[in-house]
Enzyme design. Sequence first.
Site, short mmCIF file in Angstrom:
data_model
loop_
_atom_site.label_atom_id
_atom_site.label_comp_id
_atom_site.label_asym_id
_atom_site.label_seq_id
_atom_site.Cartn_x
_atom_site.Cartn_y
_atom_site.Cartn_z
N GLY A 148 -4.44 8.64 -13.25
CA GLY A 148 -3.46 7.76 -13.89
C GLY A 148 -2.83 6.82 -12.89
O GLY A 148 -3.29 6.68 -11.76
N LYS A 165 -7.37 -3.69 0.44
CA LYS A 165 -6.53 -3.00 -0.54
C LYS A 165 -7.38 -2.34 -1.63
O LYS A 165 -7.18 -1.18 -2.00
CB LYS A 165 -5.55 -4.01 -1.15
CG LYS A 165 -4.89 -3.59 -2.42
CD LYS A 165 -3.86 -2.51 -2.18
CE LYS A 165 -3.47 -1.84 -3.48
NZ LYS A 165 -2.11 -1.43 -3.54
N ARG A 194 0.84 -1.21 0.00
CA ARG A 194 0.00 0.00 0.00
C ARG A 194 0.86 1.25 0.00
O ARG A 194 0.51 2.27 0.58
CB ARG A 194 -0.91 -0.03 1.23
CG ARG A 194 -1.88 -1.21 1.17
CD ARG A 194 -2.05 -1.84 2.51
NE ARG A 194 -3.02 -1.12 3.30
CZ ARG A 194 -2.94 -0.95 4.61
NH1 ARG A 194 -1.90 -1.43 5.26
NH2 ARG A 194 -3.87 -0.32 5.26
N VAL A 195 2.03 1.12 -0.67
CA VAL A 195 2.99 2.23 -0.60
C VAL A 195 2.81 3.19 -1.77
O VAL A 195 2.33 2.82 -2.83
CB VAL A 195 4.44 1.70 -0.58
CG1 VAL A 195 4.69 0.95 0.70
CG2 VAL A 195 4.72 0.81 -1.78
N TYR A 242 2.15 10.46 -14.49
CA TYR A 242 0.75 10.46 -14.04
C TYR A 242 0.53 11.31 -12.80
O TYR A 242 -0.60 11.65 -12.47
CB TYR A 242 0.22 9.04 -13.86
CG TYR A 242 0.62 8.35 -12.56
CD1 TYR A 242 1.83 7.67 -12.45
CD2 TYR A 242 -0.22 8.38 -11.45
CE1 TYR A 242 2.19 7.05 -11.27
CE2 TYR A 242 0.14 7.75 -10.26
CZ TYR A 242 1.33 7.10 -10.18
OH TYR A 242 1.68 6.48 -9.00
N LYS A 243 1.63 11.65 -12.10
CA LYS A 243 1.52 12.55 -10.95
C LYS A 243 2.87 13.21 -10.73
O LYS A 243 3.86 12.80 -11.36
CB LYS A 243 1.03 11.80 -9.71
CG LYS A 243 1.98 10.76 -9.17
CD LYS A 243 1.38 10.20 -7.91
CE LYS A 243 2.40 9.43 -7.11
NZ LYS A 243 1.85 8.96 -5.86
N CYS A 248 -2.73 1.90 -10.23
CA CYS A 248 -3.40 1.42 -9.02
C CYS A 248 -4.82 1.92 -8.98
O CYS A 248 -5.77 1.15 -9.09
CB CYS A 248 -2.64 1.90 -7.80
SG CYS A 248 -0.88 1.53 -7.90
N1 SAJ Z 1 -5.16 12.41 -8.25
C1 SAJ Z 1 -6.06 13.41 -8.50
N2 SAJ Z 1 -6.50 14.17 -7.45
C2 SAJ Z 1 -6.07 13.95 -6.18
C3 SAJ Z 1 -5.15 12.91 -5.93
C4 SAJ Z 1 -4.71 12.15 -6.99
O1 SAJ Z 1 -6.47 13.66 -9.65
O2 SAJ Z 1 -6.49 14.69 -5.30
C5 SAJ Z 1 -4.66 11.58 -9.37
C6 SAJ Z 1 -3.15 11.70 -9.52
O3 SAJ Z 1 -2.80 12.81 -10.29
C7 SAJ Z 1 -2.83 10.40 -10.21
C8 SAJ Z 1 -3.86 9.43 -9.63
O4 SAJ Z 1 -4.87 10.23 -9.06
O5 SAJ Z 1 -3.02 10.50 -11.61
C9 SAJ Z 1 -3.32 8.47 -8.59
O6 SAJ Z 1 -2.35 9.10 -7.77
P1 SAJ Z 1 -2.25 8.87 -6.18
O7 SAJ Z 1 -1.11 9.64 -5.68
O8 SAJ Z 1 -3.57 9.16 -5.59
O9 SAJ Z 1 -2.05 7.30 -6.02
P2 SAJ Z 1 -1.00 6.22 -6.60
O10 SAJ Z 1 -1.68 5.48 -7.71
O11 SAJ Z 1 0.33 6.79 -6.88
O12 SAJ Z 1 -0.86 5.26 -5.32
C10 SAJ Z 1 -2.01 4.67 -4.75
C11 SAJ Z 1 -1.96 4.85 -3.23
N3 SAJ Z 1 -3.25 4.50 -2.64
C12 SAJ Z 1 -3.90 5.33 -1.80
O13 SAJ Z 1 -3.47 6.41 -1.52
C13 SAJ Z 1 -5.18 4.82 -1.23
C14 SAJ Z 1 -0.88 3.97 -2.65
O14 SAJ Z 1 -0.90 4.02 -1.23
C15 SAJ Z 1 -1.06 2.52 -3.12
O15 SAJ Z 1 -0.04 1.68 -2.62
C16 SAJ Z 1 -0.96 2.53 -4.62
O16 SAJ Z 1 -2.06 3.31 -5.12
C17 SAJ Z 1 -1.06 1.09 -5.11
O17 SAJ Z 1 -0.02 0.49 -5.42
O18 SAJ Z 1 -2.16 0.53 -5.09
#
Ligand code: SAJ
Length: 456
Positions: free
Chosen positions: A267, A216, A164-165, A326-327, A270
Site C-alpha cells: 500500500g 527515485k 525519499r523520506v 497501509y503500514k 509510493c
Molecule cells: N511492505 C511489505 N513488506 C515489507 C516492507 C513493506 O509488505 O517488508 C509493505 C508495507 O506494509 C506497505 C508498503 O509495503 O504497505 C510500503 O511501505 P514502505 O514502508 O516500504 O514504504 P513507504 O511507501 O512508506 O515509503 C517508501 C520509502 N521508499 C523506500 O524505502 C525505498 C520512502 O523512503 C520513500 O520516500 C517513499 O516510499 C516515497 O515517498 O516514495
Amino acid sequence: MRVCVLGLGYIGFPTACLAAQAGHDVIGVDVNESIVNQLSNRAIHMANEDGMAELANAVLGSGKLRVSRMAERADVFIIAVPTPFLVGDSIDEQGNRADFPTHSADLSYVESASQAIVPFVMPGNLVVLESTVPPNSTERTLKGTLMRKGIDVSRIHFAHAPERVLPGKILLELITNDRVVGGLTAKAGELAREFYKTFVRGDILVTDAVTAELVKLMENTFRDVNIALANEFARICERLGVSVWDAIKLANHHPRVNFLHPGPGVGGHCIAVDPYFVIQAAPDLTNLIRTAREVNNAMPRHVVELFLKLIGSCSVSRVAILGASYKPNVTDTRESPSFEVAKLLESIGFTVVIHDPHVPRFATPLQSLIKGAEALLILTDHKEYRDLVPVDVGDLLSQRLILDARGCIQPAEWTSAGFRVAQVGGQVSEGTPPKYGAEQVAVSKLFEPQDGEGGA
Ligand code: SAJ
C-alpha cells in the site's frame, strides 16, 4: 532567500517549515483553500509526524513561513504536488485488451503548479521539482510548460530533487538523509545543492535531472520487487508446509541476504505507484517489474482465499479486520490492501468491520468492535495487535478463527487457546471451504480512504 513552495502536502509542508527554520522567507502555496485556512489558524496537519507541530507553530508564529493560495516572486520555487496514476485498458497489437492495464502518470498537478509560477518566475531563479515523476518530466513537463507559456527559460535554472523520506519519520529523514539533486544544467545542479545545504545534514549528491528522476523510481521499484519476492516465497512456503517467517529469519543470517516481509499487499502512495512510471517509460523492458506488481496486487485476493480455507465449513457472517493504515503507526490509508480485502469479503457476503487505533474513524475500542465477531484478520502490524492475548480475544469472539497476514502472532500460542489459525506464508488449519454464491453485493463506501488519511 525568498522561497515559494507549491503543494503543502506531506513533503511540501515540512520542506517549507525546514526552509523557514533555516532562515529563508518562505511562502507556502496550496490550491486547497481548507489547508490554507487551517494553517492560517495554526491547525497543523501531519501533527502525528514527530516534531512537526512544534516546528510548524514556531515558523508560522515567527512569520518566516506564510501560507497562501497564490504564488509570489521568489528566488527559489519548489514544486511538491501529487503525481497519481491513471489506469486505462491496454490494447495489444491485434487490438485485444491485454491482461495488464496501462498505468500512466497523471502530471496535471505538476503542469498546473508550473503554470501558477508563470507570472512570478524571473531570470536567475531556481525551480525545483520534488514530485516523483517519470523520466524526463523535469525537462518536458516543468520546463516545457513554462516555455509553452512564453517564458524565456534560457536563464532559469531547473532541477529535480526527489524526496525519499519515510512516512512516520519525515522531518528526521528530510534533515538527515542524503539528498540526490539533478540539474537540467550543471549550474542548476550546483544552485540546488547550495539551497538544500541550508537545511539538509546528509550529503547532497549532484547529478543530472533524468538520473535523479530514475534513482527515485529505482529505489521504490527495488523495494516493490523484493516485497514481491517475499510474497512469492510466502505462497511457496504455504504449499510446502513451512513457515516463511522462520525461513526468512534464517536466510537473513547470511551476510549478503536481506529478505523483506510478505503481507496482504503493498500500500501507500509510493511503492504501489512508482514502478508503473518505470513500466510506462520502457514497457518492453520491464517484465520483472511488471510481474512484481502483479504478484503484490494478487495478495489481497490470496488473503481472502486463505481465509475461506481457514473458516472451512464454519458458519461465519461477521468478520473484523484489524488494521486500516497501509503500514504500522501511520494514519495514511492510501492504497491500503485492507480496503481491497474488505471489499472482496463484502462481495462474498460477509459483514466486515474495521479497527485501527491510528485512523480516527476506525479507532473504536477493540473490545466492543470484535465482540460477537466470528473471525479476525490482522492486516496491519500495529504493535497493539502483536500484544493481543489469545484467551482474552477468544472470550470476545463467537468463534475462534484468526488470520494473520503480517507474521504478527505466534500461531502455537493461539492454537493452544483453541483458535484455528491461518498465517500468510505459514500453515493453515484447514477445513472444507463453504460454498458461496457468485452473487455480488454492493460494497461499502466506508472502505475508501477519506480526507485526512492521505498522510497530509
Ligand atoms: N511492505 C511489505 N513488506 C515489507 C516492507 C513493506 O509488505 O517488508 C509493505 C508495507 O506494509 C506497505 C508498503 O509495503 O504497505 C510500503 O511501505 P514502505 O514502508 O516500504 O514504504 P513507504 O511507501 O512508506 O515509503 C517508501 C520509502 N521508499 C523506500 O524505502 C525505498 C520512502 O523512503 C520513500 O520516500 C517513499 O516510499 C516515497 O515517498 O516514495
